[in-house]
Design a protein around this motif. Structure first.
Motif, short mmCIF file in Angstrom:
data_model
loop_
_atom_site.label_atom_id
_atom_site.label_comp_id
_atom_site.label_asym_id
_atom_site.label_seq_id
_atom_site.Cartn_x
_atom_site.Cartn_y
_atom_site.Cartn_z
N LYS A 120 39.03 63.08 57.12
CA LYS A 120 40.40 62.86 56.65
C LYS A 120 41.13 61.86 57.52
CE LYS A 120 41.03 67.54 54.79
NZ LYS A 120 41.76 68.81 55.02
N LEU A 175 44.99 58.33 50.60
CA LEU A 175 45.76 59.58 50.60
C LEU A 175 45.06 60.61 49.71
CD1 LEU A 175 49.41 58.21 50.36
CD2 LEU A 175 48.42 59.51 52.25
N PRO A 176 45.28 61.90 50.00
CA PRO A 176 44.57 62.93 49.25
C PRO A 176 45.16 63.20 47.87
CG PRO A 176 46.02 63.94 50.87
CD PRO A 176 46.12 62.45 51.08
N ILE A 177 44.32 63.57 46.93
CA ILE A 177 44.77 64.17 45.66
C ILE A 177 43.91 65.40 45.40
CG2 ILE A 177 45.35 61.92 44.65
CD1 ILE A 177 42.95 62.59 42.63
N LYS A 190 44.38 54.11 46.24
CA LYS A 190 43.33 54.59 47.15
C LYS A 190 43.48 56.08 47.34
CE LYS A 190 42.77 51.36 50.61
NZ LYS A 190 43.15 50.50 51.76
N TYR A 196 41.48 59.94 48.47
CA TYR A 196 40.31 60.75 48.78
C TYR A 196 40.51 62.13 48.19
CZ TYR A 196 42.78 62.89 52.84
OH TYR A 196 43.65 63.55 53.65
#
Lengths: 462, 462
Positions: free
Chosen positions: A30, A39-41, A122, A124
């Motif tokens: 991370k 950035l996370p989803i 973008k 992750y």
């Protein structure tokens, strides 16, 4: 009556020791994704069946876990209703399923949330997926995938970034790796050159098995599939290439650069290799023109990562695609993505003894419980130690000291603090270092200072 | 043909802005759990149906998502086979389901992994659960639960620890809360005193609705359920209590301390309150003898957490249980657990504007892309900035500057670095601060120093 306690076949419980190791790996993943602007989803575990069906081939479709329609209406129909009607009800209402991978849900996500996203987007995503596969050693029906993708740009700087991410992550983990790279257009050029461009798909599917079945195995499969002699020649050619990245690239250029696809693919590869070399990250990169990646949606560079000296299969992979979102009606959105194989990375670190000591323990200090009065006193001190960032717990019951020390040993707790009534009166406590087998007496302020310093040292090291 | 991109009803996609907020909350939760000696575990999403059935009441059983048996055998039977046979096949092979909560899987986990765990076993678990509920605003079919439990001890220091954890977490989040506490034995003593001990369960179920339907509503329900006048009197009594914790405790002691259960419950409450007061954590605690918690398995202290001044319902809760693992054949293992409501906590922080600025943005610095040569140069600098911990990305394509600045603005990126060919020659780059609307020229070393300092300051603040 008591039910038997057991989990379904092909699933597993993750105990603290394993979880702490996984979190160590995920934290590095991370942090690295974030450093590169990802950035996370998250997407739901449940997807509409129509979102998933037809995206993974016939074999994949069979492995999708389907969820029974909601509520007791259906159960009732099955238990009590007309059988024919029940069957029809089910067939018409089987609408949801568990996600099979993160790629198709991500494509659905991008199309559905298109207006809320900023492109190039973008992201992750680290979530479990489910496959109704036959369980075997190391193959689970529920396992995590860790993906990073950029959609909305065909810039080759993203290939360069992803190689950088692979290098950074595994360097932080201390695990030596090789990143293999190939390009789907190079493979296309190759089949053109050898006159088997119409069998491109069959050629790559067979080539993809090289790792598993070896050269002879792939040759056999190609013959059985009725591929022309050109396919075998192409195979022999790429399998015979050797030398540095620049050397194999030159050999291939000499062979296929007059084909349109080959030329385009080789140019892209050269750009990526040159940039990686300038950025000091070519040292992890191996051009490998036998690399195929079975998935049809790849259209550009493809990657596969292996741990050096370990028989583990790949621990990562990915590639560029032109039109992943087209299946959901959003055309011309190019992208590229990579993934990390969490389970195998964990195995690799375990096998090489690369997990740092901190991942073996949770609590830093156990307070021995001598009774309510002493425990209250200990708890006050514990609150102050926690303020300093020290993971501290009081043994909940005032049982025999041996039992409490046993607990500390089993949990891998390094420090044990003894505060009995005499110690409370004196204001001097006994601190045991279970690792060094030593002990000393010290007061509250001295104790807090000692651990304040050691915490600061810990931070300074990072 | 393109499929329509949409997620199932009652589920949701979590976009980066939301994910970053959730991770901020979860980080504080995990850090606090760890500081108190808790370690993470995970259990599979899929559980055997028999593990779940009968544990959540009739209503709960209906809301369990069942998963269709593996493979195409069943699908074939349904599409092509004899309908009656297909129905029987399904009924006999419906063996797996999605977990409905984390508590029952945890009980199953403890029994199954009994020999590998060290007791008292402290774990936290943060995973999604699924309920085939009718979706509505704020009610999802898939949502996260965040639980922490200790099993293997009945020490009241754990009640004290959990109140400490609630206080610490919400103080770190900046959200003012009240922790309501009651005790199932006190409620039992109350029904004894008012002569309705045989209706204990019905009494607590009705009482549990006080928040939703108000006093008159509960009275009505008690009458409709045929509860004796004693139940209404007991209700009136607890609803009428007011004053400080010590005051209401004394009033209750006067009324029910001659009942066995009441006495035991009150003693435990007094211990917890006194300890909390000594440890400076009583300020968040409210004794509330109307608190009931609907779940049958609670046998001791029970908790519920609310945000001050927000109409949100509870954002946390839990309690002590004597025999959670008994259903799986392991008797006499007492425990206590609490949970946090992630979705509601997020809503609360959002509504009060309590998310720190860092949760709004991902990337710290965008490098503008002026072409391949400049981009390579920028990428080298980016690698050094990432070494310093700065989240840095290069815009992937050399498009118009306006578009690149737009991207920075939309993604909330504060710094933008311009390295054109002239800047490369001069060795002086333009750094834009998008937040302050200012810009300045500086060299590579100066830039690295500036951000090295600002990173250190960031750390120093924490």
């Amino acid at each position: 009556m008591a039910s038997k306690a057991s989990n379904p076949r092909g699933t597993r419980d993750l105990l603290p020791e394993v979880m702490v190791q996984r979190e160590y790996i995920l934290e590095i993943l991370k942090t690295t994704f974030r450093k590169y602007g990802f950035l996370p989803i998250e997407t739901p575990a449940l997807e509409k069946l129509e979102t998933l069906t037809g995206k993974y081939g016939e074999e994949g479709d069979r492995l999708i876990f389907k969820v029974l329609p909601r509520g007791d209406k259906f159960e009732k129909a099955f238990r009590e209703g007309d059988a024919q009607e029940a069957r029809e009800k089910l067939n018409h209402n089987l609408e949801e399923a568990l996600r099979y991978d993160l790629t198709v849900p991500f494509a659905r996500f991008v199309v559905q949330n298109h207006n809320a996203l900023h492109f190039p987007f973008k992201r992750y995503q680290i979530q479990p997926v489910w496959r109704a596969d036959r369980p075997s050693k190391g193959r689970y029906r529920e396992f995590y995938q860790c993906d990073a993708d950029v959609v909305g740009s065909s810039s080759l700087w993203q290939e360069v970034d992803f190689i950088g991410i692979y290098k950074q992550v595994f360097s932080d983990l201390g695990l030596p790796i090789r990143v293999k790279m190939n390009h789907r257009k190079v493979l296309q050029g190759l089949t053109e050159k050898f006159g088997v461009e119409n069998d491109f798909q069959a050629f790559t599917v067979a080539l993809d098995k090289l790792d598993k079945v070896g050269l002879a195995g792939v040759q056999k499969e190609m013959s059985e599939r009725g591929l022309a002699q050109g396919a075998l020649d192409a195979l022999a050619f790429v399998a015979g290439l050797s030398g540095s990245n620049t050397e194999v690239l030159s050999q291939l250029e000499a062979e296929i650069s007059e084909t349109t696809s080959g030329k385009a693919g080789l140019e892209e590869i050269r750009f990526v290799i040159d940039a990686c070399s300038e950025l000091g990250q070519e040292d992890v990169l191996d051009l490998d023109f036998t690399l195929a990646r079975g998935l049809d949606y790849y259209t550009g560079a493809i990657f596969e990562v292996k741990a050096v000296d370990l028989e583990l299969g790949s621990i990562g992979g990915g590639g560029r695609y032109d039109d992943l979102t087209g299946i959901f009606g959003l055309k011309d959105l190019p992208g590229i993505g990579i993934s990390f194989g969490l389970d195998r990375i964990q195995l690799a670190l375990e096998e090489k003894g690369l997990f740092p000591a901190m991942t073996h323990s949770g609590t830093d200090m156990l307070m021995v419980n001598f009774g309510d009065k002493e425990a209250l006193f200990a708890n006050k001190l514990a609150a102050q130690l926690r303020e300093l960032g020290l993971k501290t717990e009081l043994y909940p019951d005032a049982v025999k000291m041996k039992k409490q020390l046993d607990y500390a040993n089993k949990k891998g707790i390094r420090y044990v603090l003894l505060i009995g009534s005499q110690e409370m009166e004196e204001g001097l406590f006994t601190l045991k270092d279970m690792q060094e087998g030593s002990q000393r007496k010290l007061g509250a302020i001295e104790l807090l200072e000692a651990f304040n310093t050691s915490q600061n040292n810990k931070h300074a090291k990072h």
